[in-house]
Design an enzyme around this catalytic site. Structure first.
Site, PDB file in Angstrom:
ATOM      1  N   GLY A  21       0.821  -1.211   0.000  1.00  0.00           N
ATOM      2  CA  GLY A  21       0.000   0.000   0.000  1.00  0.00           C
ATOM      3  C   GLY A  21       0.852   1.257   0.000  1.00  0.00           C
ATOM      4  O   GLY A  21       1.911   1.318   0.642  1.00  0.00           O
ATOM      5  N   SER A  22       0.380   2.261  -0.749  1.00  0.00           N
ATOM      6  CA  SER A  22       1.103   3.544  -0.788  1.00  0.00           C
ATOM      7  C   SER A  22       0.225   4.678  -0.263  1.00  0.00           C
ATOM      8  O   SER A  22       0.376   5.832  -0.631  1.00  0.00           O
ATOM      9  CB  SER A  22       1.565   3.839  -2.221  1.00  0.00           C
ATOM     10  N   GLY A  23      -0.729   4.316   0.592  1.00  0.00           N
ATOM     11  CA  GLY A  23      -1.585   5.337   1.217  1.00  0.00           C
ATOM     12  C   GLY A  23      -0.876   5.911   2.443  1.00  0.00           C
ATOM     13  O   GLY A  23       0.354   5.898   2.540  1.00  0.00           O
ATOM     14  N   PHE A  24      -1.653   6.387   3.397  1.00  0.00           N
ATOM     15  CA  PHE A  24      -1.054   6.988   4.587  1.00  0.00           C
ATOM     16  C   PHE A  24      -0.192   5.982   5.340  1.00  0.00           C
ATOM     17  O   PHE A  24       0.929   6.285   5.741  1.00  0.00           O
ATOM     18  CB  PHE A  24      -2.140   7.538   5.511  1.00  0.00           C
ATOM     19  N   GLY A  25      -0.708   4.762   5.527  1.00  0.00           N
ATOM     20  CA  GLY A  25       0.057   3.756   6.254  1.00  0.00           C
ATOM     21  C   GLY A  25       1.325   3.391   5.507  1.00  0.00           C
ATOM     22  O   GLY A  25       2.427   3.415   6.065  1.00  0.00           O
ATOM     23  N   GLU A  29     -19.131  17.016   3.342  1.00  0.00           N
ATOM     24  CA  GLU A  29     -18.259  17.864   2.527  1.00  0.00           C
ATOM     25  C   GLU A  29     -18.718  17.879   1.070  1.00  0.00           C
ATOM     26  O   GLU A  29     -18.749  18.929   0.419  1.00  0.00           O
ATOM     27  CB  GLU A  29     -16.813  17.374   2.642  1.00  0.00           C
ATOM     28  N   ASP A  44      -6.591   1.425   7.914  1.00  0.00           N
ATOM     29  CA  ASP A  44      -8.003   1.065   7.821  1.00  0.00           C
ATOM     30  C   ASP A  44      -8.236  -0.444   7.919  1.00  0.00           C
ATOM     31  O   ASP A  44      -9.364  -0.891   8.095  1.00  0.00           O
ATOM     32  CB  ASP A  44      -8.590   1.573   6.495  1.00  0.00           C
ATOM     33  N   ALA A  74      -6.755   9.029   8.829  1.00  0.00           N
ATOM     34  CA  ALA A  74      -5.355   9.118   8.417  1.00  0.00           C
ATOM     35  C   ALA A  74      -4.395   8.941   9.595  1.00  0.00           C
ATOM     36  O   ALA A  74      -3.388   8.241   9.498  1.00  0.00           O
ATOM     37  CB  ALA A  74      -5.126  10.461   7.729  1.00  0.00           C
TER      38      ALA A  74
HETATM   39  C1  FAD Z   1     -13.324  10.407   0.660  1.00  0.00           C
HETATM   40  C2  FAD Z   1     -12.548  10.206   1.922  1.00  0.00           C
HETATM   41  C3  FAD Z   1     -12.356  11.269   2.799  1.00  0.00           C
HETATM   42  C4  FAD Z   1     -11.619  11.092   3.957  1.00  0.00           C
HETATM   43  N1  FAD Z   1     -11.434  12.154   4.793  1.00  0.00           N
HETATM   44  C5  FAD Z   1     -10.648  12.029   5.885  1.00  0.00           C
HETATM   45  C6  FAD Z   1     -10.352  13.142   6.721  1.00  0.00           C
HETATM   46  O1  FAD Z   1     -10.833  14.256   6.469  1.00  0.00           O
HETATM   47  N2  FAD Z   1      -9.517  12.957   7.779  1.00  0.00           N
HETATM   48  C7  FAD Z   1      -8.970  11.730   8.067  1.00  0.00           C
HETATM   49  O2  FAD Z   1      -8.199  11.616   9.015  1.00  0.00           O
HETATM   50  N3  FAD Z   1      -9.255  10.655   7.327  1.00  0.00           N
HETATM   51  C8  FAD Z   1     -10.066  10.766   6.235  1.00  0.00           C
HETATM   52  N4  FAD Z   1     -10.342   9.679   5.449  1.00  0.00           N
HETATM   53  C9  FAD Z   1      -9.841   8.352   5.869  1.00  0.00           C
HETATM   54  C10 FAD Z   1      -8.372   8.184   5.527  1.00  0.00           C
HETATM   55  O3  FAD Z   1      -8.114   8.594   4.213  1.00  0.00           O
HETATM   56  C11 FAD Z   1      -8.006   6.729   5.732  1.00  0.00           C
HETATM   57  O4  FAD Z   1      -8.264   6.378   7.068  1.00  0.00           O
HETATM   58  C12 FAD Z   1      -6.549   6.455   5.406  1.00  0.00           C
HETATM   59  O5  FAD Z   1      -6.301   6.725   4.060  1.00  0.00           O
HETATM   60  C13 FAD Z   1      -6.188   5.013   5.721  1.00  0.00           C
HETATM   61  O6  FAD Z   1      -4.854   4.805   5.352  1.00  0.00           O
HETATM   62  P1  FAD Z   1      -4.393   3.353   4.864  1.00  0.00           P
HETATM   63  O7  FAD Z   1      -2.947   3.438   4.590  1.00  0.00           O
HETATM   64  O8  FAD Z   1      -4.887   2.323   5.794  1.00  0.00           O
HETATM   65  O9  FAD Z   1      -5.206   3.122   3.498  1.00  0.00           O
HETATM   66  P2  FAD Z   1      -5.197   3.968   2.168  1.00  0.00           P
HETATM   67  O10 FAD Z   1      -4.737   5.338   2.379  1.00  0.00           O
HETATM   68  O11 FAD Z   1      -6.546   3.738   1.581  1.00  0.00           O
HETATM   69  O12 FAD Z   1      -4.122   3.236   1.265  1.00  0.00           O
HETATM   70  C14 FAD Z   1      -4.304   1.931   0.812  1.00  0.00           C
HETATM   71  C15 FAD Z   1      -3.231   1.649  -0.213  1.00  0.00           C
HETATM   72  O13 FAD Z   1      -3.208   0.276  -0.504  1.00  0.00           O
HETATM   73  C16 FAD Z   1      -3.232   0.059  -1.897  1.00  0.00           C
HETATM   74  N5  FAD Z   1      -3.862  -1.235  -2.093  1.00  0.00           N
HETATM   75  C17 FAD Z   1      -5.109  -1.609  -1.776  1.00  0.00           C
HETATM   76  N6  FAD Z   1      -5.295  -2.911  -2.049  1.00  0.00           N
HETATM   77  C18 FAD Z   1      -4.123  -3.356  -2.553  1.00  0.00           C
HETATM   78  C19 FAD Z   1      -3.676  -4.615  -3.033  1.00  0.00           C
HETATM   79  N7  FAD Z   1      -4.465  -5.681  -3.030  1.00  0.00           N
HETATM   80  N8  FAD Z   1      -2.432  -4.702  -3.529  1.00  0.00           N
HETATM   81  C20 FAD Z   1      -1.591  -3.626  -3.540  1.00  0.00           C
HETATM   82  N9  FAD Z   1      -1.971  -2.423  -3.080  1.00  0.00           N
HETATM   83  C21 FAD Z   1      -3.207  -2.295  -2.591  1.00  0.00           C
HETATM   84  C22 FAD Z   1      -3.989   1.248  -2.441  1.00  0.00           C
HETATM   85  O14 FAD Z   1      -3.698   1.463  -3.804  1.00  0.00           O
HETATM   86  C23 FAD Z   1      -3.452   2.359  -1.548  1.00  0.00           C
HETATM   87  O15 FAD Z   1      -2.212   2.790  -2.025  1.00  0.00           O
HETATM   88  C24 FAD Z   1     -11.084   9.818   4.275  1.00  0.00           C
HETATM   89  C25 FAD Z   1     -11.286   8.752   3.397  1.00  0.00           C
HETATM   90  C26 FAD Z   1     -12.007   8.939   2.232  1.00  0.00           C
HETATM   91  C27 FAD Z   1     -12.216   7.783   1.291  1.00  0.00           C
END
Ligand code: FAD
Length: 480
Positions: free
Chosen positions: A14-18, A177, A315, A326
């Protein structure tokens, strides 16, 4: 532990916040990091609604991960969707088009996030898309602006009303929003831009099966947000459960069991989330518990039973008191990275201190100059909450250049009511479903590549069998 011949290998999914913050926390560690993600970018999800409503461009909130990490020499970035994790053999299997890659790990951080959940009604997705990624946001922009365009051409009153009715399902922060922005766009940005319709007559409905707006932020802020939205003309319908959705509208069941129909062409789903299916893959092999949303109940050190080297964060993790936000992902992955570094220095997993979440508060914008915020026991709304929201989001956007461009775009929108990203294409709205259908089948398999070292991948990388020109995978689409 690293030795001369083998550096400890950390794989991050994953390249999200985590994923991104975990990778950065390993910058100075004596490890090789492989970050595997199905998208080429790091997405700042909290601002997706601004892409959907034409304030920001996708590049501003989704810089290429490879570019963000280019100076971190101990990292390689692989594009691919992870489909399997083998805990016994310590490998991660990912796919890009017809190419399969198997990556071994010593430590693993799983941060694959969550998708939209339709609570078992996945057929709703076609008519009420969610907002989880860039494709979703661009499709929504196309649907919102496309509805105004069609209304301009219609001479039938009822049809016009259907086209000018926008329904946002789910009154959490994203729903609030988005509803606020659609109302602002129709009342301000689009005012005077059409000749046959008056965009200010558009109806924006925010509905939820729950009895409150913004339930996670409490009654006071929820009521405050509801009042301000109503002042902007947004209709709020609570205790209203969506039981059917089709191309022309939706059916809502009230608390007393009666059902009614709302005619609306443009519907948006922001009602629920389901964690990545990789959670179930991990649970099956480790015996970890998963909840109804697919989140993995992790141990106090964010690992799964019997695997002190496998961390689940963001998440995907289920930890009491940690919201799907986040900060949960950032703090979780930073904790995991520190635990890996401590392990290299000889710390036993049994000696790890449990993960502790520090609640930095939450915020939601309602309109230009208006937001609600909760920081500790302090709850407030209005202009200062909005300024705080701007500053905080600007701080967390990745990359100096992106911050400057975003600030400029906000300046344009907030000072002039204009929006710089109002372009839509036919493909954004209609092509996705067709492409998904075309993509099925017609894939030739290439033997798996084992990336025991970064070089191995490059050495065995043969030219891929060409993907059908008309059917790029979702990954390829996002890569563009
Ligand atoms: C519309 C929206 C608004 C939001 N607003 C807020 C806010 O205002 N404040 C706040 O704190 N939080 C907010 N959030 C929540 C916050 O964005 C998430 O809690 C946070 O992004 C979680 O981080 P993560 O790294 O777990 O997942 P993510 O950031 O979702 O990253 C997941 C990563 O995993 C990758 N991935 C997924 N499945 C696979 C796979 N099978 N193989 C390889 N890669 C994969 C994806 O491409 C992505 O890069 C919001 C979320 C959304 C959808």
């Amino acid at each position: 532990m690293s030795d001369g011949a083998h550096r400890h290998k950390v794989v991050i999914i994953g390249s999200g916040f985590g994923g991104l913050f975990g990778t950065r926390a390993l910058k100075r560690a004596d490890v090789d990091v492989t970050l595997v993600a199905k998208t080429t970018h790091h997405l700042f999800q909290p601002l997706l609604y601004q892409v959907a409503t034409g304030i920001l461009s996708e590049g501003e909130i989704a810089p290429a991960t490879r570019m963000v990490l280019r100076k971190q020499r101990n990292v390689e970035v692989l594009l691919g969707e992870v489909t399997d994790i083998d805990l016994e053999n310590r490998t991660v299997t990912s796919h890009l088009l017809e190419r399969t890659t198997v990556t071994p790990y010593d430590s693993l951080i799983v941060a694959a996030g969550a998708d939209q959940s339709y609570f078992g009604n996945d057929q709703f997705a076609e008519f009420a898309p969610g907002m989880k990624n860039i494709d979703d946001a661009l499709e929504l922009r196309g649907r919102i602006l496309g509805a105004f365009e069609q209304a301009e051409l219609s001479h039938d009153h009822e049809e016009r009303m259907r086209l000018l009715t926008f329904v946002v399902i789910g009154a959490g922060p994203t729903g609030v929003e988005l509803a606020g922005q659609i109302a602002e766009m129709s009342d301000n940005t689009l005012k005077g831009a059409f000749r046959n319709i008056d965009p200010t007559e558009a109806r924006v409905i925010l509905l939820d099966a729950a009895p409150a707006v913004l339930p996670p932020m409490g009654k006071k802020l929820g009521d405050m947000a509801a009042k301000r939205l109503e002042k902007m003309g947004v209709e709020i319908q609570l205790n209203a459960m969506v039981v059917d959705v089709d191309a022309d509208g939706l059916v809502v069941r009230e608390k007393d069991g009666t059902e009614r129909r709302i005619e609306a062409q443009c519907k948006v789903w922001s009602a629920g989330v389901a964690a990545s299916k990789l959670g179930a893959v991990l649970a099956e092999q480790s015996g970890a518990e998963i909840d109804r949303a697919g989140r993995v109940r992790v141990l106090p050190d964010l690992t799964i039973p019997g695997n002190p080297n496998v961390f689940v964060v963001g998440d995907m993790m289920l930890v009491d008191g940690v919201p799907g936000m986040a900060q949960g992902a950032i703090q979780g992955s930073t904790y995991a990275a520190k635990a890996i570094i401590a392990g290299l220095k000889g710390q036993s997993p049994a000696d790890r201190k449990p993960f502790k979440y520090f609640d930095k508060g939450s915020m939601a914008t309602i309109s230009r100059g208006d937001a609600v915020a909760k920081v500790g026991k302090l709850e407030f709304g209005g202009f200062f909450a909005w300024l705080g929201w701007l500053a905080l989001h600007l701080w967390y956007i990745v990359g100096y250049q992106n911050r400057v461009i975003t600030l400029t775009s906000w300046g344009v929108t907030f000072l002039t009511n204009k929006r710089g990203q109002m372009t839509i294409t036919e493909q954004q709205v209609y092509a996705r479903t067709a492409l998904d259908a075309l993509q099925t089948g017609a894939k030739k398999a290439i033997p798996p590549v084992h990336t025991s070292s970064p070089r191995a991948l490059h050495k065995t990388e043969a030219p891929a069998a060409k993907a059908p020109a008309t059917a790029p995978s979702k990954d390829a689409e996002q890569a563009g």
